[in-house]
Design an enzyme around this catalytic site. Structure first.
Site, mmCIF file in Angstrom:
data_model
loop_
_atom_site.group_PDB
_atom_site.id
_atom_site.type_symbol
_atom_site.label_atom_id
_atom_site.label_comp_id
_atom_site.label_asym_id
_atom_site.label_seq_id
_atom_site.Cartn_x
_atom_site.Cartn_y
_atom_site.Cartn_z
ATOM 1 N N CYS A 68 1.655 -1.949 -1.739
ATOM 2 C CA CYS A 68 0.310 -1.630 -1.246
ATOM 3 C C CYS A 68 0.314 -0.326 -0.443
ATOM 4 O O CYS A 68 0.504 0.734 -1.018
ATOM 5 C CB CYS A 68 -0.267 -2.808 -0.466
ATOM 6 S SG CYS A 68 -2.045 -2.670 -0.218
ATOM 7 N N HIS B 236 0.109 -7.385 -3.929
ATOM 8 C CA HIS B 236 0.978 -8.014 -2.921
ATOM 9 C C HIS B 236 1.827 -9.128 -3.531
ATOM 10 O O HIS B 236 1.459 -10.302 -3.436
ATOM 11 C CB HIS B 236 0.132 -8.574 -1.777
ATOM 12 C CG HIS B 236 -0.382 -7.536 -0.845
ATOM 13 N ND1 HIS B 236 0.350 -7.045 0.217
ATOM 14 C CD2 HIS B 236 -1.556 -6.855 -0.833
ATOM 15 C CE1 HIS B 236 -0.346 -6.116 0.854
ATOM 16 N NE2 HIS B 236 -1.514 -5.972 0.239
ATOM 17 N N GLU C 282 4.439 -10.388 -2.384
ATOM 18 C CA GLU C 282 4.944 -11.291 -1.336
ATOM 19 C C GLU C 282 3.984 -12.443 -1.056
ATOM 20 O O GLU C 282 4.361 -13.425 -0.448
ATOM 21 C CB GLU C 282 5.244 -10.489 -0.052
ATOM 22 C CG GLU C 282 4.044 -10.128 0.823
ATOM 23 C CD GLU C 282 3.188 -8.979 0.295
ATOM 24 O OE1 GLU C 282 3.462 -8.473 -0.817
ATOM 25 O OE2 GLU C 282 2.238 -8.594 1.017
#
Ligand code: MN
Length: 235
Positions: free
Chosen positions: A106, A208, A210
């Protein structure tokens, strides 16, 4: 475990930094030891920080000052963390100089693109009014829009080629891609969603992973590819 430097979010008002567990847990899963780097450290510490690491992960966060890509701030620019910018551009320059593996998420993708000479769209809604919605209003792991993954890319090694659903929480985007990087994922509205190069290893994604890997394990493969690249580095 392989030590890797990871940048963190910063809250100037509260005088603290933080990082989401999703990064830390994903890295542990693939054998990486995240060394969390606070933006309270001086940029002059960049070389010492990377002496202790075999890779650099540039994490998500706030906006970058447009002065770094030779633009003045436009309406729509949001919070700029000046100290985080200073430290991350120092870390990016040092890691590039060392040809160290870099994984960027990002804001991190925007940082590495700018550090290598590229530019950003400061506010998608304003600059590209026909663009799709890139700031989802749904759970953070939700596949909000699709990207087309370029065949033969590093990204395709992890996610396969063709259409892949990803989350999306950005209001800025990569505009001109830095020389030396290829675009490895785009959206139907023409937005750049991933950039990379094979050697020295660099992979950057606008979404994202994660926040997705615990539900969609293929996104852990991105961290695994990064770990493999770091493992190849002399420790
Ligand atoms: Mn998006």
């Amino acid at each position: 475990m392989i030590p890797v430097a990871v940048t963190t979010w910063h809250n100037e008002e509260e005088n603290r930094c933080f990082l989401e567990d999703g990064y830390v847990m994903a890295m542990e899963q693939v054998g990486l030891l995240p060394l969390l780097v606070s933006p309270a450290l001086s940029p002059s510490a960049a070389a010492d920080i990377l002496d202790s690491a075999r890779g650099l992960l540039l994490a998500g966060g706030d906006d970058i000052s447009p002065l770094y890509y030779k633009q003045q701030p436009l309406a729509g620019l949001e919070y700029v963390d000046a100290r985080r910018d200073e430290l991350e551009f120092a870390l990016a320059a040092e890691a590039l100089k060392r040809k160290m593996p870099i994984f960027a998420v990002c804001r991190g993708m925007q940082v590495i693109n700018v550090a290598m000479g590229g530019t950003l769209v400061q506010h998608i809604c304003q600059s590209k009014p026909d663009a799709m919605q890139h700031r989802q209003n749904s759970p953070q792991w939700h596949r909000h829009h699709q990207v087309t993954v370029r065949p033969g890319s590093l990204l395709a090694q992890a996610l396969g080629e063709g259409l892949v659903g990803v989350n999306s929480t950005h209001h800025q985007a990569v505009d001109e891609v830095a020389e030396g990087l290829i675009i490895s994922a785009t959206t139907a509205d023409g937005m750049v969603e991933a950039i990379e190069r094979a050697n020295p290893w660099l992979l950057a994604v606008q979404w994202h992973p994660e926040r997705m890997w615990q539900r969609y394990p293929e996104f852990l493969q991105l961290f695994r590819l990064f770990a493999q690249a770091c493992q190849g580095e002399k420790g």
